[in-house]
Design an enzyme around this catalytic site. Structure first.
Site, PDB file in Angstrom:
ATOM      1  N   GLU A  87       0.930  -1.177   0.021  1.00  0.00           N
ATOM      2  CA  GLU A  87      -0.007  -0.040   0.122  1.00  0.00           C
ATOM      3  C   GLU A  87       0.799   1.415  -0.131  1.00  0.00           C
ATOM      4  O   GLU A  87       0.860   1.929   0.789  1.00  0.00           O
ATOM      5  CB  GLU A  87      -0.935   0.086   1.179  1.00  0.00           C
ATOM      6  CG  GLU A  87      -1.974  -1.182   1.217  1.00  0.00           C
ATOM      7  CD  GLU A  87      -3.180  -0.962   2.106  1.00  0.00           C
ATOM      8  OE1 GLU A  87      -2.941  -0.444   3.398  1.00  0.00           O
ATOM      9  OE2 GLU A  87      -4.293  -1.534   2.020  1.00  0.00           O
ATOM     10  N   GLU A 118      -5.788  -8.235  -0.866  1.00  0.00           N
ATOM     11  CA  GLU A 118      -6.488  -8.011   0.404  1.00  0.00           C
ATOM     12  C   GLU A 118      -8.048  -7.580  -0.033  1.00  0.00           C
ATOM     13  O   GLU A 118      -8.063  -6.709  -0.827  1.00  0.00           O
ATOM     14  CB  GLU A 118      -5.925  -6.829   1.095  1.00  0.00           C
ATOM     15  CG  GLU A 118      -4.653  -7.179   1.808  1.00  0.00           C
ATOM     16  CD  GLU A 118      -4.013  -6.024   2.678  1.00  0.00           C
ATOM     17  OE1 GLU A 118      -4.953  -5.105   3.358  1.00  0.00           O
ATOM     18  OE2 GLU A 118      -2.701  -5.967   2.705  1.00  0.00           O
TER      19      GLU A 118
HETATM   20  C1  BG6 Z   1      -4.411  -2.783   4.729  1.00  0.00           C
HETATM   21  C2  BG6 Z   1      -3.093  -3.345   5.361  1.00  0.00           C
HETATM   22  O1  BG6 Z   1      -4.400  -1.467   4.955  1.00  0.00           O
HETATM   23  O2  BG6 Z   1      -5.436  -3.103   5.535  1.00  0.00           O
HETATM   24  C3  BG6 Z   1      -3.206  -4.384   6.474  1.00  0.00           C
HETATM   25  O3  BG6 Z   1      -2.412  -3.825   4.256  1.00  0.00           O
HETATM   26  C4  BG6 Z   1      -4.274  -3.762   7.293  1.00  0.00           C
HETATM   27  O4  BG6 Z   1      -1.952  -4.202   6.911  1.00  0.00           O
HETATM   28  C5  BG6 Z   1      -5.714  -3.906   6.480  1.00  0.00           C
HETATM   29  O5  BG6 Z   1      -4.686  -4.757   8.313  1.00  0.00           O
HETATM   30  C6  BG6 Z   1      -7.064  -3.532   7.122  1.00  0.00           C
HETATM   31  O6  BG6 Z   1      -6.926  -2.637   7.968  1.00  0.00           O
HETATM   32  P1  BG6 Z   1      -6.979  -2.598   9.551  1.00  0.00           P
HETATM   33  O7  BG6 Z   1      -6.765  -1.002   9.957  1.00  0.00           O
HETATM   34  O8  BG6 Z   1      -8.460  -2.813   9.759  1.00  0.00           O
HETATM   35  O9  BG6 Z   1      -6.208  -3.707  10.148  1.00  0.00           O
END
Ligand code: BG6
Length: 473
Positions: free
Chosen positions: A173, A371
């Site tokens: 990211e 993701e």
């Molecule tokens: C992304 C990241 O921003 O989202 C992860 O690559 C992160 O590391 C995921 O955990 C979800 O965000 P959060 O803040 O809910 O953990």
């Protein structure tokens, strides 16, 4: 989905491994962030302060339990598992000349365990966990020297794991820091912190440039080490819709998308787009882009685009024309058509199809959804079961859009790895109770719990999705 589609799950080292001092690991930026909460930013401390709650230190202790956890992923039928290599396990301070053998050994064993189960490791090199030593001694990526440190780390990993890993990503990211006013994004992306009065935006652009150069060098070296490597970039894709069909909102949307996604333009095309060069000129930014950097960028274009997708945004024109300079802190509006998660993230499955189309039209490279998911509060029933239908509904709606996109729009999609396939520490809030997993981990926000793993309803659901290659949702 197409034959060989990579169904799996995604995590990052600092959010699940724990063992923050095991195998000679040094501190990383994640190790100096205390837990925040829902709507509460995490505080970054100067070193470690006794008595504070640093959730990444233990996380879910995957460092000790990875064999059992990977067996559970295999039971779900994972074809791939995305994780990261904790940079500070390999180069504890970041600037050593030789790597830490114990750290490399840990990842040898981890990848062997995956491969034994027929699971392909998909690896991010830098996922919000640069060595803290590079921050204290060099100011993070504000310093050009970090290019060399990253390249040494990347080269070490490529050489060591060249027969175990094919899919790599350089910086997780990388475009989060487009929101340079938020301490979390610039610290986790680039190890940046600021003195009062500094121009945060200009420093961010410089740091991002060094990262893009480091990434391009890594891509080139990686291909030399193993021509079969697929090395991608990784961006947080939150499409930014225009609030209305007014041409001004539309122009604002265009400018906002440029400000958030120019990083991918450079990764893919190896050149800076004109719009961002004009922006630097207009702002009088002095970005340290040398002749040799320009050449390096051209020679290190990525093979695919990895991206996260959680939500979409909306921008509304606030009379900022003709420049339409986007500011993520002030210019976003609510989307009246969408529901939100308990953390206020807009739920927008069609936005994933839109994003896939937008990127494929623009870049014509294979796309990897590395993701996607919904953070939610889970409840363990008296009989120990966890009924997470809301998670199933969210993922199902998104996978449906991925399938439409592959079938109808013809977008080339490599795979799908939902985020946090096992409950882990939230990156943004540091909470344990913001859960994404198919596997529940008994631990609360204060660090209490047995760390016992339990299968949620979504575990069995996802097992069926993979077994039918997405035909049964
Ligand atoms: C992304 C990241 O921003 O989202 C992860 O690559 C992160 O590391 C995921 O955990 C979800 O965000 P959060 O803040 O809910 O953990």
């Amino acid at each position: 989905m197409k034959k060989g589609f990579l169904w799996g799950g995604a995590v990052a080292a600092h959010q699940l491994e724990g063992g923050y001092r095991e195998s000679g690991k040094g501190l990383s930026v994640a190790d100096v962030m205390i837990a925040g909460g829902n709507g509460v930013e995490r505080e970054i401390t100067e070193g470690i302060i006794e008595g504070k709650n640093y959730p990444n230190h233990e996380a879910i202790n995957f460092y000790a339990s990875y064999k059992e956890d990977i067996a559970l992923f295999a039971e779900m039928g994972f074809k791939c598992f995305r994780t990261s290599i904790a940079w500070s396990r390999i180069f504890p301070e970041g600037d050593e000349l030789t790597p830490n053998e114990d750290g490399l050994k840990f990842y040898d064993d981890l990848f062997d365990t995956c491969l034994k189960h027929g699971i392909e490791p998909v690896i991010t090199l830098s996922h919000f966990e640069m060595p803290y030593g590079l921050v204290t001694k060099y100011g993070g990526f504000r310093n050009r020297k970090c290019i060399d440190f990253f390249v040494r780390f990347a080269k070490t990993c490529f050489e060591r794991f060249k027969n175990k890993v094919t899919y790599w990503m350089t910086f997780n990211e990388i475009n989060n820091q487009a929101n340079y006013n938020r301490d979390f994004t610039v610290f986790t992306n680039s190890g940046l912190f600021f003195k009062p009065g500094e121009n945060r935006e200009e420093i961010m652009y410089n740091a991002a440039h060094y990262e893009l150069v480091a990434s391009a060098l890594a891509v080139k070296i990686g291909h030399e080490i193993n021509p079969n490597f697929k090395i991608g970039c990784m961006a947080a894709m939150c499409p930014i819709y225009p609030y209305s069909c007014s041409a001004k909102d539309m122009m604002y949307h265009t400018s906002a998308m440029q400000k958030r996604y120019w990083f991918i333009d450079v990764h893919v095309r190896g050149v800076y787009p004109e719009y961002i060069k004009k922006y630097f000129e207009r702002k009088n930014f002095n970005i340290d882009i040398t002749e040799s950097d320009t050449q390096i960028l051209k020679n290190g274009c990525v093979d695919y685009i990895g991206f996260s997708y959680y939500m979409s945004y909306v921008v509304k024109d606030l009379g900022k024309g003709p420049n339409y300079d986007y500011d993520e802190d002030t210019d976003l509006a609510d989307n009246p058509y969408l529901e939100k998660t308990a953390w206020g993230w807009a739920i927008d499955p069609e936005g994933l199809r839109y994003s896939l189309n937008w990127m494929y039209d623009r870049y014509m490279l294979p796309l990897f959804i590395v993701e996607n998911g919904m953070g939610a509060y889970d409840t363990v029933q008296a009989d120990g079961e966890i009924h997470d239908q809301y998670r199933i509904d969210y993922l199902k709606a998104h996978i449906q859009q991925v399938e439409l996109c592959a079938e109808i729009d013809g977008v080339d999609i490599i795979g799908y790895t939902p985020w946090g396939c096992i409950d882990l520490v939230s990156a943004g809030s540091g909470e344990m109770e913001k859960r994404y997993g198919f596997i529940y981990v008994d631990k609360d926000n204060n660090g209490n719990g047995t760390l016992k793993r339990s299968k949620k309803d979504s575990f069995y659901w996802y097992q069926k999705v993979i077994a039918t290659n997405g035909a049964e949702l």
